[in-house]
Design a protein around this motif. Structure first.
Motif, mmCIF file in Angstrom:
data_model
loop_
_atom_site.group_PDB
_atom_site.id
_atom_site.type_symbol
_atom_site.label_atom_id
_atom_site.label_comp_id
_atom_site.label_asym_id
_atom_site.label_seq_id
_atom_site.Cartn_x
_atom_site.Cartn_y
_atom_site.Cartn_z
ATOM 1 N N MET A 1 2.597 -5.704 3.735
ATOM 2 C CA MET A 1 2.383 -4.139 4.031
ATOM 3 C C MET A 1 1.824 -4.243 5.950
ATOM 4 S SD MET A 1 -0.555 -2.317 2.483
ATOM 5 C CE MET A 1 -0.950 -0.092 3.033
ATOM 6 N N ILE A 2 2.291 -2.688 6.004
ATOM 7 C CA ILE A 2 2.726 -3.058 7.389
ATOM 8 C C ILE A 2 1.108 -3.184 7.983
ATOM 9 C CG2 ILE A 2 2.577 -1.754 10.188
ATOM 10 C CD1 ILE A 2 5.558 -3.262 9.411
ATOM 11 N N GLU A 3 -0.068 -2.581 7.572
ATOM 12 C CA GLU A 3 -1.512 -2.889 8.757
ATOM 13 C C GLU A 3 -2.086 -4.523 8.075
ATOM 14 O OE1 GLU A 3 -1.513 1.326 6.480
ATOM 15 O OE2 GLU A 3 -0.535 -0.459 6.097
ATOM 16 N N GLN A 4 -1.607 -4.776 7.375
ATOM 17 C CA GLN A 4 -2.516 -6.205 6.742
ATOM 18 C C GLN A 4 -1.404 -6.970 8.281
ATOM 19 O OE1 GLN A 4 -1.374 -6.991 3.113
ATOM 20 N NE2 GLN A 4 -3.307 -6.194 2.410
ATOM 21 N N GLU A 5 -0.344 -6.834 8.174
ATOM 22 C CA GLU A 5 0.129 -7.629 9.066
ATOM 23 C C GLU A 5 0.009 -7.474 10.304
ATOM 24 O OE1 GLU A 5 4.695 -8.194 9.177
ATOM 25 O OE2 GLU A 5 4.870 -6.659 7.297
ATOM 26 N N LEU A 6 -0.430 -6.343 10.958
ATOM 27 C CA LEU A 6 -0.760 -6.452 12.330
ATOM 28 C C LEU A 6 -2.391 -6.319 12.227
ATOM 29 C CD1 LEU A 6 -1.041 -4.922 14.851
ATOM 30 C CD2 LEU A 6 -1.723 -2.731 13.765
ATOM 31 N N ARG A 7 -2.823 -6.569 11.251
ATOM 32 C CA ARG A 7 -4.485 -6.798 11.058
ATOM 33 C C ARG A 7 -4.827 -8.809 11.525
ATOM 34 N NH1 ARG A 7 -8.625 -5.384 6.518
ATOM 35 N NH2 ARG A 7 -7.866 -3.185 7.201
ATOM 36 N N GLY A 8 -3.258 -9.774 10.478
ATOM 37 C CA GLY A 8 -2.995 -11.016 10.991
ATOM 38 C C GLY A 8 -3.245 -11.272 11.895
ATOM 39 N N ALA A 9 -1.635 -10.584 13.260
ATOM 40 C CA ALA A 9 -1.206 -11.023 14.072
ATOM 41 C C ALA A 9 -2.655 -10.629 15.416
ATOM 42 C CB ALA A 9 -0.117 -9.593 13.851
ATOM 43 N N LEU A 10 -3.587 -9.637 14.620
ATOM 44 C CA LEU A 10 -4.760 -9.645 15.954
ATOM 45 C C LEU A 10 -5.437 -10.910 16.345
ATOM 46 C CD1 LEU A 10 -5.668 -5.498 15.842
ATOM 47 C CD2 LEU A 10 -4.199 -6.910 17.419
ATOM 48 N N ALA A 11 -6.093 -10.900 14.638
ATOM 49 C CA ALA A 11 -6.770 -12.219 14.375
ATOM 50 C C ALA A 11 -5.697 -13.491 14.895
ATOM 51 C CB ALA A 11 -6.631 -12.377 12.983
ATOM 52 N N ALA A 12 -4.790 -13.710 14.846
ATOM 53 C CA ALA A 12 -4.218 -14.877 15.851
ATOM 54 C C ALA A 12 -4.132 -15.012 16.779
ATOM 55 C CB ALA A 12 -2.699 -14.987 14.767
#
Length: 333
Positions: A1-12
């Protein structure tokens, strides 16, 4: 899911950034965005600024851009862009939003004048599941005047949360250049403030003058019926806050409501039609009634309070489920 991918990318992206440095950058960015002062240079100066901005603003910008693009997809259900130009896209919120709305392959170009933002955008998109993200091209170029290299024609042109950073002449030039570059649709998004609405209103008039027709949110191409200074057209989308988002913003609630103004304008090549009416305020539920504040397309456009009663059966049931910003009657009751 795009939102989850974005959230993980921001955390990294924020991993390893000192909290004090991130906080200082966030405070400076807050002062800028509250002041809405036009600039002649990029707001994001270095990697820390870009990371702080992404954590502080990107989830809300992504949500607002998603809502505007979803309005385009709803009114033109058979259309999808094969090429996307995101002007002033920085870290790429609108590119992520487009990947959420259209699960189709396309060429994507992000044009911005802040190299730190572009660099972070590349990092966030690398390894993303959507091909349009992973294969995006991130180009540096001035936005002033709208004539820098990189303004190649595209089916979809987005300009989100950018116009407020530009002087009047540059703002007009960017809107005109976006209209020239768009083979299909232009989507502009600004903060849902009175000033943000005025920028969208001015841009809407320029897009119509350039030969495009308005698809959303307005149900007509006539003059906006809102009296300037008395009200403004804006909508809201709820944004779930991750623990990272709450930490950077210093908030306690697990969500926030992002208010935004937008316009979607299209060329004749895009098959679709505007809604008969748009709900411009939160519906008010009463016993056996729903009060809807509508912007309607009849007679060139106008504002009207409509009372839908229980006696109206299916229309009443649709009104009970209606939401601020939605079309009425809804496309899918």
């Amino acid at each position: 899911m795009i939102e989850q991918e974005l959230r993980g990318a921001l955390a990294a992206a924020l991993d390893g950034l000192p909290a004090r440095q991130a906080s200082a950058a966030v405070e400076r960015l807050i002062a800028h965005y509250r002041g809405e002062t036009p600039t002649t240079a990029p707001v994001l100066r270095d990697g820390a600024d870009a990371a702080a901005y992404a954590a502080y603003r990107m989830p809300a910008t992504f949500a607002a851009a998603s809502a505007a693009l979803e309005a385009l997809a709803e009114r033109a259900p058979g259309w999808a862009p094969a090429a996307h130009l995101d002007v002033g896209g920085g870290t790429g919120a609108a590119v992520w939003a487009a990947a959420r709305v259209w699960d189709t392959a396309r060429s994507t170009v992000v044009l911005d004048w802040a190299e730190p933002a572009l660099a972070l955008g590349r990092r966030l998109a690398s390894g993303a599941g959507a091909a349009a993200l992973d294969g995006a091209e991130w180009r540096r170029g001035s936005l002033r005047g709208g004539t820098a290299p990189g303004w190649e024609p595209a089916d979809l042109v987005t300009v989100s949360y950018v116009l407020g950073e530009l002087a009047d002449a540059d703002r007009r030039a960017v809107v005109e250049a976006a209209a020239r570059a768009a083979r299909g649709a232009v989507v502009l998004v600004e903060p849902g403030t009175p000033d943000g609405y005025l920028r969208i209103r001015e841009a809407r008039e320029a897009l119509i003058a350039a030969g495009l027709r308005v698809l959303a949110p307005c149900p007509h191409d006539g003059a906006c019926p809102i009296v300037v200074g008395q009200d403004w057209c804006h909508f809201a989308v709820r944004v779930a806050r991750s623990s990272l988002h709450r930490r950077v913003k210093g908030g306690e609630l697990p969500y926030e409501d992002e208010k935004f103004s937008y316009v979607v304008a299209v060329r004749d090549a895009v098959a679709g039609s505007a809604a008969p009416a748009r709900i411009v305020r939160k519906p008010q539920l009463r016993k056996g009634q729903v009060l809807l504040d509508l912007c309607e397309g009849e007679d060139g456009g106008g504002l009207r309070r409509r009372t839908v009663t229980k006696r109206e059966g299916p229309t009443y049931r649709a009104a009970r489920k209606a939401e601020w910003g939605g079309a009425f009657p809804p496309t899918h009751p």
